[in-house]
Write an enzyme that holds these catalytic residues in place. Structure first.
Site, short mmCIF file in Angstrom:
data_model
loop_
_atom_site.label_atom_id
_atom_site.label_comp_id
_atom_site.label_asym_id
_atom_site.label_seq_id
_atom_site.Cartn_x
_atom_site.Cartn_y
_atom_site.Cartn_z
N TYR A 46 30.98 -56.21 -73.96
CA TYR A 46 30.68 -55.86 -72.57
C TYR A 46 30.06 -57.04 -71.81
O TYR A 46 30.02 -57.05 -70.58
CB TYR A 46 29.73 -54.65 -72.49
CG TYR A 46 30.36 -53.34 -72.95
CD1 TYR A 46 31.70 -53.26 -73.28
CD2 TYR A 46 29.60 -52.19 -73.04
CE1 TYR A 46 32.27 -52.08 -73.71
CE2 TYR A 46 30.16 -51.00 -73.47
CZ TYR A 46 31.51 -50.96 -73.80
OH TYR A 46 32.07 -49.79 -74.22
N LYS A 80 33.53 -53.30 -88.12
CA LYS A 80 34.97 -53.36 -88.42
C LYS A 80 35.19 -54.67 -89.18
O LYS A 80 35.97 -55.55 -88.77
CB LYS A 80 35.76 -53.29 -87.10
CG LYS A 80 37.25 -53.20 -87.25
CD LYS A 80 37.74 -51.88 -87.80
CE LYS A 80 39.25 -51.92 -88.03
NZ LYS A 80 39.72 -50.80 -88.85
N ASP A 108 36.45 -46.90 -87.82
CA ASP A 108 37.50 -45.86 -87.80
C ASP A 108 37.14 -44.72 -88.73
O ASP A 108 37.31 -43.54 -88.41
CB ASP A 108 38.88 -46.46 -88.12
CG ASP A 108 38.85 -47.50 -89.23
OD1 ASP A 108 37.75 -47.92 -89.62
OD2 ASP A 108 39.93 -47.87 -89.73
N ASP A 161 28.85 -47.16 -77.99
CA ASP A 161 29.22 -46.45 -76.76
C ASP A 161 30.17 -45.29 -77.10
O ASP A 161 29.98 -44.14 -76.69
CB ASP A 161 29.90 -47.45 -75.81
CG ASP A 161 30.09 -46.89 -74.41
OD1 ASP A 161 29.60 -45.78 -74.15
OD2 ASP A 161 30.73 -47.57 -73.59
N ASP A 217 29.23 -40.90 -77.84
CA ASP A 217 29.87 -39.82 -77.08
C ASP A 217 30.52 -38.81 -78.03
O ASP A 217 30.48 -37.60 -77.79
CB ASP A 217 30.95 -40.38 -76.14
CG ASP A 217 30.37 -40.76 -74.78
OD1 ASP A 217 29.12 -40.78 -74.66
OD2 ASP A 217 31.14 -41.04 -73.85
#
Ligand code: NAD
Length: 357
Positions: free
Chosen positions: A142, A191, A224, A248, A252
């Protein structure tokens, strides 16, 4: 005690939910003999309309002058077509950066009375769910370099994920401190099978924990797999540390497991006690101005401010208990409504919680 609280109402349902939280804070002030002074400052779309920028200088200065900051939410259809640099979301990223906040703590808790609101089967959530995601907030993709260009007639865009060892270490420290007070188990999400930045993340988290927090058990989970595990067996997680982007998305997802994003708060902290407290949801422009938003997330954010910035543990607990009592009294806003319960609006919900304190 006296505290100055900067209130960034923002856009959409922001002003309604902040008003709810202020009502509850005023009740706390009355009951426990504190004084809270509220200074409202513009951010996001509201600030673009008023000052031509999503983060006016006076807002930054007001936040830095206060003891802590309560934020509603930013964004809305009205500003969606503006150039990226003056979008409402820039205000949010900017204030986090200006305040030096590098951690975002998001507890995703399934309230006992709302077990039926979880979209997961009862057997999967019957042991309770409380996943605390500690998300790195001021680094990663970001904030990395970005480019949008055309080469040989082909348009392309790129964003960069970049992390330094000190950035990873300081967020690991925050997660470890939390894990120490809880299960002493920490899950680190990355990851590392693909990304170089994740390989550094993994190595740094392990190195830091082994050196400074040997009593904490660290487990790595690929992002994942984490996305799968949250819906397969959410009770296995306690404190989770991860990057800005993964945090982020996963927070959620974890929020959804608990039933409603209208019930979840978050805090952003840096080196000092001055934090930014906000609901995890956005400005919900689809329901703005209708008095149907759920104010609980923002009320809980205000409660976390009392506990984590002002060291008012008793007052925090009083708000949590009041929310539990109102839920036990069967009151629900539209987003968490179930058959046989009493539907109330945003203002009424906040009033009920204030009355229950
Ligand atoms: P959103 O969280 O605003 O809304 C998603 C859905 O959840 C909507 O159906 C909404 O009505 C509902 N919802 C959200 N909060 C609720 C509440 N308190 N009570 C009841 N229902 C609630 O996400 P979105 O629709 O993707 O984004 C809307 C705007 O918010 C966009 O402009 C986005 O950029 C912005 N946004 C801001 C923040 C922030 O300020 N921290 C975070 C996310 C999105």
């Amino acid at each position: 005690m006296n505290f100055n609280i900067a209130v960034l109402d923002g856009d959409g349902i922001g002003p309604e939910i902040c008003a709810g939280a202020i009502k509850v804070l005023e009740k706390i002030a009355d009951k426990y003999g504190h004084t809270f002074d509220f200074t409202h400052l513009p951010i996001g779309g509201a600030a673009i309309d008023e000052c031509g920028t999503p983060l006016p200088e006076k807002t930054i200065q007001g936040c830095m002058a206060g003891d802590s900051v309560l934020l509603g939410a930013v964004g809305g259809y009205k500003w969606d077509s503006l150039p990226v640099d003056i979008r409402p979301e820039k205000g949010l990223l900017g204030i986090r950066k200006a305040m030096g906040l590098y951690s975002n703590i998001r507890p995703a808790k399934l309230w006992k009375s709302l077990a039926n609101s979880s979209p997961l089967k009862y057997e999967l959530v019957k042991n309770g769910v409380e996943i605390i995601i500690v998300r790195e907030l001021t680094g990663g993709i970001y904030f990395g370099e970005r480019r949008h260009a055309t080469e040989n007639g082909v348009e392309y865009a790129e964003d960069t994920e970049k992390y330094s060892v000190p950035e990873i270490e300081r967020i690991t420290k925050i997660a470890c401190e939390l894990a120490l007070k809880r299960s002493k188990k920490l899950v680190s999400v990355d990851k590392a099978n693909v990304l170089e930045s994740s390989r550094l993340w993994r190595r740094t988290v392990h190195g830091y924990c082994e050196k400074h927090y040997p009593e904490i058990e660290v487990r790595d989970v690929l992002v994942d797999n984490m996305a799968m595990q949250i819906v397969k067996d959410p009770s296995q997680f306690d404190v989770v540390v991860t990057s800005n982007l993964f945090g982020d998305i996963l927070s959620d997802e974890a929020a959804q497991v608990t039933g409603s994003i209208g019930m979840l708060a978050s805090s952003s902290l840096g080196e000092t006690k001055r934090g930014l407290y906000e609901p995890i949801h956005g400005s919900a422009p689809d329901i703005a101005g209708k008095d149907i938003a759920n104010p609980v997330a923002t009320i809980l954010a205000a409660a976390m401010m009392l506990r984590d910035s002002f060291e008012l543990q008793k007052e925090y607990q009083a708000i949590e208990n009041a929310i539990q009592a109102v839920l036990d009294g069967n009151y629900r806003t539209a987003d968490i409504m179930e058959e046989g319960k009493i539907k109330v609006g945003c203002k009424k919900m906040a009033q009920l919680i204030a009355d229950a304190i």
